[in-house]
Every structure is written in C-alpha cells, then in structure tokens.
Design a protein around this motif. Structure first.
Motif, mmCIF file in Angstrom:
data_model
loop_
_atom_site.group_PDB
_atom_site.id
_atom_site.type_symbol
_atom_site.label_atom_id
_atom_site.label_comp_id
_atom_site.label_asym_id
_atom_site.label_seq_id
_atom_site.Cartn_x
_atom_site.Cartn_y
_atom_site.Cartn_z
ATOM 1 N N ASP A 160 0.830 -1.201 0.000
ATOM 2 C CA ASP A 160 0.000 0.000 0.000
ATOM 3 C C ASP A 160 0.870 1.258 0.000
ATOM 4 O OD1 ASP A 160 -2.822 1.172 0.401
ATOM 5 O OD2 ASP A 160 -1.700 2.124 2.023
ATOM 6 N N VAL A 164 0.185 2.447 -3.647
ATOM 7 C CA VAL A 164 -0.942 3.385 -3.519
ATOM 8 C C VAL A 164 -0.472 4.777 -3.127
ATOM 9 C CG1 VAL A 164 -3.138 3.858 -2.374
ATOM 10 C CG2 VAL A 164 -2.507 1.503 -2.949
ATOM 11 N N ARG A 165 0.305 4.869 -2.056
ATOM 12 C CA ARG A 165 0.704 6.183 -1.552
ATOM 13 C C ARG A 165 1.811 6.807 -2.392
ATOM 14 N NH1 ARG A 165 1.656 6.280 4.747
ATOM 15 N NH2 ARG A 165 1.862 8.478 4.223
ATOM 16 N N ARG A 195 -2.955 -6.899 -6.948
ATOM 17 C CA ARG A 195 -3.064 -5.572 -7.553
ATOM 18 C C ARG A 195 -2.617 -5.590 -9.019
ATOM 19 N NH1 ARG A 195 -4.109 -1.395 -4.177
ATOM 20 N NH2 ARG A 195 -4.011 -1.793 -1.924
#
Length: 385
Positions: A160, A164-165, A195
């Motif tokens: 993540d 994502v970040r 993912r």
C-alpha cells in the motif's frame, strides 16, 4: 498430651509445606537470539520482558506468587531453538514461554509447547504461518499465540505504501534466504499479484552477505522504482549502502526490521527515508509509553532502544500471559490457554490496550489498525508523514 502435641506439630508442618508450595515462583521461559545479527531484537525483547516482570512482581506477582524468568539464547538457530524448548519444558517446568524472534526457530520449536499443552507467546516472529501451524481440524486446540504484526498485515501495508501512496508500479523484492525472508517474499508477491503487479526483479541473498551488487543491478536494470525488503538489520544495511555505491536512489520500503538499530547504525545516512510497518515507535505519545520508555532508558542506560518494537511487544506479552494466569486461577496449561482465548476486561500494554485479543480460532492480538508506518530519520525511527 504427647499425642496432641505431635498432631499439632504435624498439622503445622503440613500447613507450612502448603504455604511454601504456594509461594513457589511461577516460571516463565524467555527464548530469543541474544547474540549474533538478530541480537538487537532478542535483547530488546528480553529487556522489555524483564521490565514487565519487575512491575508485576513489585505489585505482588500473580496468584500471590512471584514471576521468575528462565532465559535461554536460541542463537537464531533452528536446532538450538528445539533444544531450548525441550529444556524449558522438561527440565525447567515453565508454565509458558515468551519470545521467538525468528520465524524459522518458531516453526521448528513451538511444536514441543503444543505437545506439552503449554502456551507460547510469539512476541516478535511474524511469519504468517506461525499461529496456523497447529489449527483444526487436525488439532482441537492451539497453544501458539502472538502479539506481533504478522506478515500478512505487513505485506499489505508495504505494498500500500509503495503502490498506492507513492504511486510506484515497478517494484523489486530483495529478501534473505531464511524462512522469515522467503515466507515474507511470498506474502509480498501474493499481495502485489492481487493488484496486478509483477515485480521486475525478485532477488535472494544469504545472512552475512556483504555485497549486494549483483542483486541490486538486476533490480536497477529492470527499471525498479522502489526496493521492497524482507531481512534483518545487517544485510538490510548492505542493501542501502550498495545502492549508494551504485548511485541508485530509489525508496526502500520493507518489513518492520528496517527499524533495527544495526540497520540504522550500519546504513547511516543511506538508511534515511526507509519506511516500514511498526506497532511501536519510541515516542512518548501516551503516559504508559512515556513511563515504559523512561524505565527502559534508566534500567539499561541507553537512549535509543536497539529494537523498540521487540521491547514493547516483549513487555506486553508478559502482561497478556499474566492476565490469563490470574483469570485461570491456575498455571495449568489448558486453563491458561482457555483464559487467553477469552480474556475478561482489558490489558493495558504499551503497543495498545488489549480487549479480547484472542479467541479459540484467532490467536493474533495485533490487528491492522494497530500498525503504523515508520520512517528512519537522522538515526531514529519516527512516524512517517
């Protein structure tokens, strides 16, 4: 008269013997690597455990008895861990053990606790399989508990953070060859696959390796935008230093062990910016944490804990085990396990305040919402912004 006196003396002796028996200490095993590359984790865990025991004993102990620690260095070796487990169970007669730093040692050793029906509290080892080794239907009851963020939680947070970040899509994985490194690598690959991401490089290295050039070059040539790691401090530092030598500056994001003192010290400025999941950061954000940090610094005459996560989780593991013994009103392993699986009230720790941390089918006390992302900055771990 003589008969009456003899009877009184006999009664007094029986009462004295029972009282003496009741006052016998409760033996708790402590096992971890207190020497070698994993020592910052093992020593910090052990020292956190000692602080908890000192606190509990100062308040009268448990069931009117003092807690007594029986420490053993498993040297981060599977075969030594097996030997230690058998010794603690059969010779020392411990009622429970806290520890296991290395996933491989845990998997090799905890079966002896399972067979003896004695609870073992994994307070550092994070391999996802650790608490699932003795689940049903093959096993009716499981004596393996944990209060550390397992690798399923960590891999999700690592991915993540990276994907994502930080918006990276080209990732490389560098993991050591131990059970810990390879099981963690598998968790990372599964999480990335969910993912739709396939790593551009997946590289392995051995403990004590000092040159990561070949692995790093493959990652760099594959176009990696971020390096994900699963290993321990000394080799992680070699990764950071190797990247500097190659003049390759991409983020390092890995498992919680990037917070180890021997990574931070050996990597120096090259370790700055490394990010990792953490259950505990050495920061006095609550009164309980402040007291714990100050007590640790005073007792061991040290400013920065070698492994703050290990120290905190070690401390909490004793309080969880003590709460179960108190609730069970006994040191019997079956009763203590049952109490752990249905703890009443709350147990205030330094990682968190635990409320019903375990059930019969869930022996993981740490949930995803209890874990944060830390970052190495100027020789310490801070909360990542």
């Amino acid at each position: 008269m003589n008969t009456i006196i003899k009877a009184c003396v006999a009664t007094a002796l029986v009462s004295w013997t029972l009282a003496a028996g009741a006052a016998e200490p409760i033996k708790i095993g402590v096992t971890g690597p207190f020497t070698g590359g994993s020592a910052p984790m093992g020593v910090s865990m052990r020292d956190g455990v000692k602080l908890a025991v000192a606190d509990i004993n100062a308040k009268g102990g448990v069931l009117g008895r003092q807690l007594q620690l029986v420490e053993r260095d498993d040297e981060a070796k599977n075969e030594r861990g097996v030997q230690v487990a058998q010794e603690l169970i059969n010779k020392e007669k411990v009622v429970g053990t806290v520890g296991f730093i290395n996933t491989g040692v845990a998997l090799a050793s905890q079966r002896f606790y399972q067979e003896a029906k004695i609870p073992v509290m994994n307070n550092v080892a994070t391999g996802s399989i650790v608490t699932k080794q003795f689940v049903g239907p093959e096993n009716k009851d499981n004596y393996v508990f944990r209060n550390a963020a397992n690798d399923t939680i960590q891999s999700a947070m690592i991915v993540d953070e990276a994907v994502v970040r930080q918006k990276h899509t080209k990732v490389a994985i560098l993991a050591d060859s131990t059970n810990y490194g390879q099981l963690g690598r598998e968790d990372l690959e599964r999480t990335l696959a969910a993912r739709g991401i396939k790593p551009v490089a997946v590289e392995k290295y051995n403990l004590k390796d000092v040159d990561m050039t070949a692995q790093l070059l493959k990652a760099k040539q594959g176009g990696a935008e971020v390096v994900l790691t699963y290993g321990i401090g000394p080799e992680l530092a070699q990764i950071a230093n190797g990247m500097e030598k190659l003049n390759w500056k991409v983020p390092i994001i890995g498992s919680w062990t990037l917070s180890m003192g021997n990574f931070i010290d050996n990597a120096g400025k090259n370790g700055d910016g490394a990010r990792m999941p953490q259950t505990f950061i050495q920061d006095a954000t609550t009164a309980k944490r402040k007291a714990f940090i100050e007590a640790y610094q005073k007792a061991y005459k040290i400013d920065r804990m070698p492994s703050a996560v290990s120290a905190a989780q070690g401390y909490d593991s004793v309080y969880l085990l003590a709460a179960a013994i108190k609730q069970a009103g006994s040191t019997d392993g079956v009763k203590v396990r049952e109490a752990l699986e249905n703890l009443n009230g709350t147990v205030e720790g330094v990682v968190t305040t635990y409320t019903k941390p375990y059930s019969h089918d869930d022996h993981e006390a740490i949930k995803p919402n209890m874990v944060v992302i830390g970052e190495v900055k100027n020789g310490r771990v801070v909360l990542a912004k």
